[in-house]
Design an enzyme around this catalytic site. Structure first.
Site, PDB file in Angstrom:
ATOM      1  N   ASN A 193       0.177  -5.119  -6.959  1.00 32.48           N
ATOM      2  CA  ASN A 193       0.905  -4.506  -8.074  1.00 32.48           C
ATOM      3  C   ASN A 193       2.407  -4.811  -8.030  1.00 32.48           C
ATOM      4  O   ASN A 193       3.193  -4.125  -8.662  1.00 32.48           O
ATOM      5  CB  ASN A 193       0.644  -2.994  -8.143  1.00 32.48           C
ATOM      6  CG  ASN A 193       0.964  -2.276  -6.837  1.00 32.48           C
ATOM      7  OD1 ASN A 193       1.587  -2.864  -5.956  1.00 32.48           O
ATOM      8  ND2 ASN A 193       0.552  -1.036  -6.725  1.00 32.48           N
ATOM      9  N   ARG A 230      10.783   3.766  -2.632  1.00 31.20           N
ATOM     10  CA  ARG A 230      10.326   5.042  -2.083  1.00 31.20           C
ATOM     11  C   ARG A 230      11.472   6.033  -2.222  1.00 31.20           C
ATOM     12  O   ARG A 230      12.641   5.699  -1.978  1.00 31.20           O
ATOM     13  CB  ARG A 230       9.929   4.921  -0.603  1.00 31.20           C
ATOM     14  CG  ARG A 230       8.576   4.259  -0.367  1.00 31.20           C
ATOM     15  CD  ARG A 230       7.395   5.051  -0.943  1.00 31.20           C
ATOM     16  NE  ARG A 230       6.120   4.370  -0.788  1.00 31.20           N
ATOM     17  CZ  ARG A 230       5.516   3.629  -1.723  1.00 31.20           C
ATOM     18  NH1 ARG A 230       6.069   3.456  -2.915  1.00 31.20           N
ATOM     19  NH2 ARG A 230       4.345   3.068  -1.486  1.00 31.20           N
TER      20      ARG A 230
HETATM   21  P1  NDP Z   1       7.649  -7.162   0.390  1.00 35.81           P
HETATM   22  O1  NDP Z   1       7.161  -6.939   1.771  1.00 35.81           O
HETATM   23  O2  NDP Z   1       7.274  -8.402  -0.324  1.00 35.81           O
HETATM   24  O3  NDP Z   1       9.240  -7.096   0.359  1.00 35.81           O
HETATM   25  C1  NDP Z   1       9.969  -6.161   1.056  1.00 35.81           C
HETATM   26  C2  NDP Z   1      11.307  -6.801   1.378  1.00 35.81           C
HETATM   27  O4  NDP Z   1      12.160  -5.793   1.923  1.00 35.81           O
HETATM   28  C3  NDP Z   1      11.229  -7.925   2.416  1.00 35.81           C
HETATM   29  O5  NDP Z   1      11.870  -9.061   1.881  1.00 35.81           O
HETATM   30  C4  NDP Z   1      11.967  -7.330   3.606  1.00 35.81           C
HETATM   31  O6  NDP Z   1      12.733  -8.262   4.304  1.00 35.81           O
HETATM   32  C5  NDP Z   1      12.956  -6.428   2.923  1.00 35.81           C
HETATM   33  N1  NDP Z   1      13.552  -5.427   3.775  1.00 35.81           N
HETATM   34  C6  NDP Z   1      12.976  -4.655   4.714  1.00 35.81           C
HETATM   35  N2  NDP Z   1      13.876  -3.856   5.270  1.00 35.81           N
HETATM   36  C7  NDP Z   1      15.067  -4.117   4.687  1.00 35.81           C
HETATM   37  C8  NDP Z   1      16.372  -3.619   4.849  1.00 35.81           C
HETATM   38  N3  NDP Z   1      16.641  -2.676   5.765  1.00 35.81           N
HETATM   39  N4  NDP Z   1      17.364  -4.131   4.072  1.00 35.81           N
HETATM   40  C9  NDP Z   1      17.095  -5.082   3.166  1.00 35.81           C
HETATM   41  N5  NDP Z   1      15.862  -5.604   2.985  1.00 35.81           N
HETATM   42  C10 NDP Z   1      14.861  -5.125   3.720  1.00 35.81           C
HETATM   43  O7  NDP Z   1       7.188  -5.871  -0.438  1.00 35.81           O
HETATM   44  P2  NDP Z   1       7.088  -5.663  -2.015  1.00 35.81           P
HETATM   45  O8  NDP Z   1       8.257  -6.333  -2.652  1.00 35.81           O
HETATM   46  O9  NDP Z   1       5.745  -5.974  -2.518  1.00 35.81           O
HETATM   47  O10 NDP Z   1       7.246  -4.074  -2.070  1.00 35.81           O
HETATM   48  C11 NDP Z   1       8.447  -3.442  -1.644  1.00 35.81           C
HETATM   49  C12 NDP Z   1       8.249  -1.937  -1.596  1.00 35.81           C
HETATM   50  O11 NDP Z   1       8.083  -1.451  -2.909  1.00 35.81           O
HETATM   51  C13 NDP Z   1       6.985  -1.470  -0.851  1.00 35.81           C
HETATM   52  O12 NDP Z   1       7.201  -1.365   0.539  1.00 35.81           O
HETATM   53  C14 NDP Z   1       6.732  -0.132  -1.473  1.00 35.81           C
HETATM   54  O13 NDP Z   1       7.417   0.874  -0.761  1.00 35.81           O
HETATM   55  C15 NDP Z   1       7.335  -0.264  -2.859  1.00 35.81           C
HETATM   56  N6  NDP Z   1       6.281  -0.312  -3.891  1.00 35.81           N
HETATM   57  C16 NDP Z   1       6.320   0.621  -4.887  1.00 35.81           C
HETATM   58  C17 NDP Z   1       5.325   0.655  -5.824  1.00 35.81           C
HETATM   59  C18 NDP Z   1       5.336   1.651  -6.935  1.00 35.81           C
HETATM   60  O14 NDP Z   1       4.302   1.872  -7.539  1.00 35.81           O
HETATM   61  N7  NDP Z   1       6.466   2.249  -7.270  1.00 35.81           N
HETATM   62  C19 NDP Z   1       4.178  -0.279  -5.773  1.00 35.81           C
HETATM   63  C20 NDP Z   1       4.317  -1.296  -4.764  1.00 35.81           C
HETATM   64  C21 NDP Z   1       5.313  -1.271  -3.835  1.00 35.81           C
HETATM   65  P3  NDP Z   1      12.189  -9.469   5.174  1.00 35.81           P
HETATM   66  O15 NDP Z   1      10.852  -9.812   4.712  1.00 35.81           O
HETATM   67  O16 NDP Z   1      13.185 -10.523   4.884  1.00 35.81           O
HETATM   68  O17 NDP Z   1      12.195  -8.964   6.549  1.00 35.81           O
END
Ligand code: NDP
Length: 387
Positions: free
Chosen positions: A147, A285
């Site tokens: 999603n 979140r």
């Molecule tokens: P991904 O895993 O593709 O992306 C998450 C990104 O966050 C990665 O690039 C990661 O970095 C980065 N990251 C982690 N920690 C930090 C930090 N401290 N500072 C900056 N960047 C950081 O996940 P998605 O994009 O698919 O989803 C992201 C979040 O969205 C999910 O974890 C979930 O909580 C939320 N979500 C909400 C939904 C809703 O219905 N509202 C549905 C789906 C998701 P790197 O990989 O470079 O380490």
């Protein structure tokens, strides 16, 4: 035979099934990075049906019961007397969606002596105590990418509706009014604004791509830098931290997982560094933002608007201050549970269950915890002390 406990949100108030607005959803076979969409061996639902509520049962009932497994589906998840708690002691698998999370705390995990698999039907497993799952050797899996685009579309919608003042203007129409000045007084164009994302993973990058044609200046921060060609293609400015980035932005969108590094990242101090009249959209979140600091920032005018679909706890109580704070565009947690998304994450949940029940490996990209350690997508995005 396994016992599967599935915690889903309640059926529509008007009954199940609802009257559908359309006859189906487009079939998405691959995601932007080439990952294939879920491909279970079979499907017992028609994509486009409401699967995320109790009667929809994620389309799993026929599949599981025809093989002799027990499927319990309930929305009753709060308190020690809840149906979830009563079913836990002999459950092998717990499934829930982030929109109506079964908070799998250490206490609940200890109570569930048979528990071997926790599935997030969707993305984001912060409602599960990952450290406790690691210690118990429980596998945690989610349906990565299912999603992400749904959320990215919601983010773009919320950015435009805050900046342009869509919701108050629509309210004027509902109220029978026509005062254009009242609406125009807080309405701007997005064009030319600086827009930044905290995290450029699947959702963050999809938001950046979708915003590019609006002729905005794009910024991002992430733990890892994107490839140079992506930065060039989208005209991105990289900042090492959120603290470096937000003072430059008119609009900030949060797309990082919740873990200790991001919890309460947007507190009074960080919000105080934002431009006066900035907009903040958080569909990641709720606890990435300090609840009351957001209210204060809207009341003082530091923020011109806040929108998102994530709350803590969920469901949000009737007196949650984000329901009544000024200039907000909140929705319940709906962005990732469009009927289009449900078709994918229900299929992905079945794919995970098929593999697990037949003793085959679960796709690496779906894994968060396995074999007593963070694994797959989890090893990349989470830290064990998450919850
Ligand atoms: P991904 O895993 O593709 O992306 C998450 C990104 O966050 C990665 O690039 C990661 O970095 C980065 N990251 C982690 N920690 C930090 C930090 N401290 N500072 C900056 N960047 C950081 O996940 P998605 O994009 O698919 O989803 C992201 C979040 O969205 C999910 O974890 C979930 O909580 C939320 N979500 C909400 C939904 C809703 O219905 N509202 C549905 C789906 C998701 P790197 O990989 O470079 O380490």
């Amino acid at each position: 035979m396994a016992k599967i406990v599935c915690v889903l949100y309640d059926d529509p108030v008007g009954g199940y099934p609802p009257e559908y607005a359309r006859d189906g959803v487009p079939v998405i076979e691959r995601y932007p990075d080439g990952q294939t969409a879920p491909a279970p061996q079979g499907l017992d639902f028609t994509p486009g049906e409401l699967l995320g509520s109790v009667s929809g049962a994620l389309g799993l009932r026929g599949f599981l019961e025809s093989r002799g497994h027990t499927l319990v589906v309930t929305s009753d998840k709060e308190g020690p007397d809840s149906r979830l708690d009563r079913e836990l002691p002999d459950a092998d698998v717990v499934i829930s969606q982030p929109f109506w999370p079964a908070y799998m705390t250490r206490e609940r995990i200890e109570k569930a002596r048979n528990l071997r698999l926790i599935i997030t039907a969707g993305i984001g497993s912060d409602h599960t105590d990952l450290q406790a799952s690691i210690e118990r050797g429980i596998t945690v899996a989610e349906v990565t990418y299912s999603n992400s685009i749904s959320v990215a579309e919601h983010v773009v919608m919320m950015i435009l509706s805050l900046v342009r003042g869509y919701l108050p203007a629509h309210q004027t129409v509902l109220d029978g009014g026509w005062n254009i000045a009242d609406n125009a007084a807080r309405s701007y164009d997005l064009e030319g604004m600086h827009v930044g994302t905290v995290a450029a993973g699947r959702i963050g990058t999809a938001v950046l791509r979708r915003l590019k044609p609006f002729d905005v200046r794009l910024h991002y921060t992430d733990k890892h830098r994107l490839p140079q060609e992506t930065e060039r293609e989208l005209g991105l400015t990289y900042h090492p931290t959120a603290h470096d980035m937000v003072p430059h932005c008119d609009v900030v969108t949060v797309n990082a997982p919740l873990h200790p590094e991001t919890e309460h990242l947007f507190d009074d101090a960080l919000l105080g560094t934002m431009k006066r009249g900035a907009y903040l959209v958080n569909t990641a979140r709720a606890r990435i933002c300090d609840r009351d600091a957001v209210v204060r920032a809207l009341e003082s005018g530091r923020l011109a608007g806040y929108a998102g679909d994530v709350w803590f706890p969920q469901p949000a109580p009737a007196d949650h201050p984000w329901r009544t704070m000024p200039h907000h565009g909140m929705t319940p947690h709906t962005s990732g549970t469009s009927l289009s998304a449900q078709a994918r994450y229900a299929a992905g949940t079945r794919e995970i269950l098929e593999a697990w029940l037949e003793g085959r490996p679960i796709r690496e990209e779906y894994l968060i915890v396995q074999g007593g350690t963070l694994a797959g997508a989890g090893a990349h995005s989470y830290t064990a002390e998450s919850s």
